[in-house]
Design a protein around this motif. Sequence first.
Motif, mmCIF file in Angstrom:
data_model
loop_
_atom_site.group_PDB
_atom_site.id
_atom_site.type_symbol
_atom_site.label_atom_id
_atom_site.label_comp_id
_atom_site.label_asym_id
_atom_site.label_seq_id
_atom_site.Cartn_x
_atom_site.Cartn_y
_atom_site.Cartn_z
ATOM 1 N N VAL B 126 6.365 3.178 8.146
ATOM 2 C CA VAL B 126 5.085 3.085 8.861
ATOM 3 C C VAL B 126 4.699 4.460 9.385
ATOM 4 O O VAL B 126 3.560 4.925 9.197
ATOM 5 N N VAL B 129 3.543 6.698 6.472
ATOM 6 C CA VAL B 129 2.221 6.395 5.921
ATOM 7 C C VAL B 129 1.124 6.793 6.905
ATOM 8 O O VAL B 129 0.083 7.343 6.512
ATOM 9 N N VAL B 130 1.361 6.557 8.205
ATOM 10 C CA VAL B 130 0.371 6.964 9.203
ATOM 11 C C VAL B 130 0.142 8.475 9.118
ATOM 12 O O VAL B 130 -0.998 8.950 9.108
ATOM 13 N N ILE B 133 -1.711 9.554 5.815
ATOM 14 C CA ILE B 133 -3.144 9.284 5.785
ATOM 15 C C ILE B 133 -3.887 10.131 6.812
ATOM 16 O O ILE B 133 -5.000 10.583 6.582
ATOM 17 N N LEU B 298 5.496 -1.318 -8.221
ATOM 18 C CA LEU B 298 4.420 -0.704 -7.437
ATOM 19 C C LEU B 298 4.578 0.804 -7.382
ATOM 20 O O LEU B 298 3.592 1.546 -7.486
ATOM 21 N N ILE B 302 1.524 3.150 -8.631
ATOM 22 C CA ILE B 302 0.788 4.030 -7.727
ATOM 23 C C ILE B 302 1.028 5.491 -8.112
ATOM 24 O O ILE B 302 0.112 6.311 -8.101
ATOM 25 N N PHE B 305 -1.009 5.884 -11.656
ATOM 26 C CA PHE B 305 -2.442 5.609 -11.770
ATOM 27 C C PHE B 305 -3.178 5.708 -10.440
ATOM 28 O O PHE B 305 -4.397 5.642 -10.419
ATOM 29 N N GLY B 306 -2.462 5.825 -9.321
ATOM 30 C CA GLY B 306 -3.121 5.860 -8.025
ATOM 31 C C GLY B 306 -3.411 7.281 -7.574
ATOM 32 O O GLY B 306 -3.281 8.237 -8.342
ATOM 33 N N ASN B 307 -3.773 7.429 -6.310
ATOM 34 C CA ASN B 307 -4.101 8.748 -5.769
ATOM 35 C C ASN B 307 -2.897 9.489 -5.229
ATOM 36 O O ASN B 307 -2.961 10.686 -4.998
ATOM 37 N N TYR B 308 -1.812 8.767 -4.949
ATOM 38 C CA TYR B 308 -0.697 9.402 -4.258
ATOM 39 C C TYR B 308 0.438 9.691 -5.227
ATOM 40 O O TYR B 308 0.886 8.795 -5.938
ATOM 41 N N PHE B 314 4.279 3.562 0.413
ATOM 42 C CA PHE B 314 3.254 2.525 0.265
ATOM 43 C C PHE B 314 3.838 1.265 -0.354
ATOM 44 O O PHE B 314 3.574 0.153 0.114
ATOM 45 N N LEU B 317 5.869 -0.643 2.197
ATOM 46 C CA LEU B 317 5.059 -1.340 3.201
ATOM 47 C C LEU B 317 4.391 -2.571 2.611
ATOM 48 O O LEU B 317 4.362 -3.632 3.233
ATOM 49 N N ILE B 318 3.858 -2.432 1.391
ATOM 50 C CA ILE B 318 3.179 -3.579 0.776
ATOM 51 C C ILE B 318 4.169 -4.719 0.582
ATOM 52 O O ILE B 318 3.872 -5.880 0.856
ATOM 53 N N PHE B 321 5.200 -6.500 3.730
ATOM 54 C CA PHE B 321 4.149 -7.447 4.057
ATOM 55 C C PHE B 321 4.367 -8.763 3.303
ATOM 56 O O PHE B 321 4.152 -9.856 3.828
#
Lengths: 192, 349
Positions: B126, B129-130, B133, B298, B302, B305-308, B314, B317-318, B321
């Motif tokens: 957490v 990631v905070v 970002i 994941l 990510i 194909f993702g931005n990071y 990430f 965390l996903i 959840f």
Amino acid sequence: MLADYSILLIGAILVNNFVLVQFLGLCPFMGVSNKLETAMGMSMATTFVLTLASACSYLTFNYLLEPLGLGYLRTISFILVIAVVVQFTEMVVRKSSPLLHRVLGVYLPLITTNCAVLGVALLNINKEHNFMQSLFYGFGAAVGFSLVLVLFAAMRERLAVADVPIPFQGAAIGMITAGLMSLAFMGFAGLV
Amino acid sequence: MALMRVTSPHAHGPLSTARVMQTVLLACIPGVAALTWFFGYGTLVNIAWACLVGLASEAIALKLRRRPMGMYLKDYSALVTATLLAIAMPAYAPWWLILVGVSFSIIIAKHLYGGLGYNPFNPAMVGYVVLLISFPVEMTSWAAPRGVNAIEVPGLLDAVKLCFVPGSVDAVTMATPLDLLKQNKTLAVDALWQQNPQFGRWAGVGWEWASLGFLAGGLWMLYRRIYTWHAPVAMLASLTLMAALFDDGGAARSTGSPLFHLLSGGTMFGAFFIITDPVSSAVSNLGRLVFGALIGVLVFLIRSFGNYPDAVAFAVLIMNFAAPFIDYYTQPRTYGHRQGGTASRKGAP
């Protein structure tokens, strides 16, 4: 063709998730997520209504409002369309499947006030989707909503027994959790 | 003769929370040693400052919650969270970055949820990631590793200066191998490898050895039975499978070979130190297999194909959840009951 639709779906489900990224439909997200079973009932009802309402509002806009030059009336007419769809669904379900009606009954009227439904209808017009795209976009939005609602409900059942400090119990810790989940969903940015 | 009356249990497990946490800290040593050798003392300074902040945040949170301070401060859990976050952050991170990250991890991600044993999200991730970002520039400027372009890594004094007076010493930063592969659109992988000295034998210079260090520490923890093999093995296997499926042998659009993905960024660190957190992961063995495998998928998606460029935080965390939901559907059969919760007919009256 197939790739276009899957990109539309992944975009609506994960990347631009209606609850965690676009912050629509937060009321049912916070309100109906205390128990997993009710969350599942709500998400099934929402999926059905959202897909149908998305198609109906597309038809209303393109075959009724647009030819008459009444595009500025779209918000109010979409609210009407959604209310009609919800009411129609409730009547059909009550007559055809009393069991399903008992499971979904309470949640169906609630969907009328779910801003994600109206949001999808308006976004379909803004993004100039055609009929099939509107249908898929509505379905994707509903699946994304259902996904996070169900996962959030499972997590809240666990939070209910956690030793949370008194000022943060209940909705407060739920909002903080939703915020952290929204952070996690930012990881999907750029996926499509 | 005095007869002793001792009630069961007679066999005590040797593991307490503090012992488990100590073992985790010890298991970090090989990886941290490799990071320190290749990137200089930055990681060690990070860890020291993060531990101080971690203990202070824990003390403040305990004080506000009116909990016994001694017991919780001595269980090393705050130190583990702080250390893991400090390892995940770039070496030579400025002091305020660590302060924000560690205090957010401990106070918000851990104590608002009821403290040790209740946090649904991994506190270190957490915090990461905070920070990623909120401060993307600081969180992605990695120091250049030793041996690339004959770079001298900063000494201990320079490392401390860089942490507390950011910008006081010139430090060389470089794109990480994952960044380079992500930005590359035109070069074939072999040419990319030759043009950029950051690439080493299998992955990045320094990174590959740090990853192997964390792998060694993780295997030692497996041997000590700190956790079961399910989550890490499932994550590494699914990541390997995904990378192998999408690997096209080194053309310009390559997403990297399986070995590259295994030894790059936070893969090993995540697999053995993050997703094995017993609180925020799934509980049953089957649940952990699902949990780990989905994290691997994941991470690859990510990353590619993702931005990071590195996606472990990430992905974790996903899946944190999703963990309660996975638990709900992977409840093991209780003894004497059949699957689905009805009592077994055999033996029932």
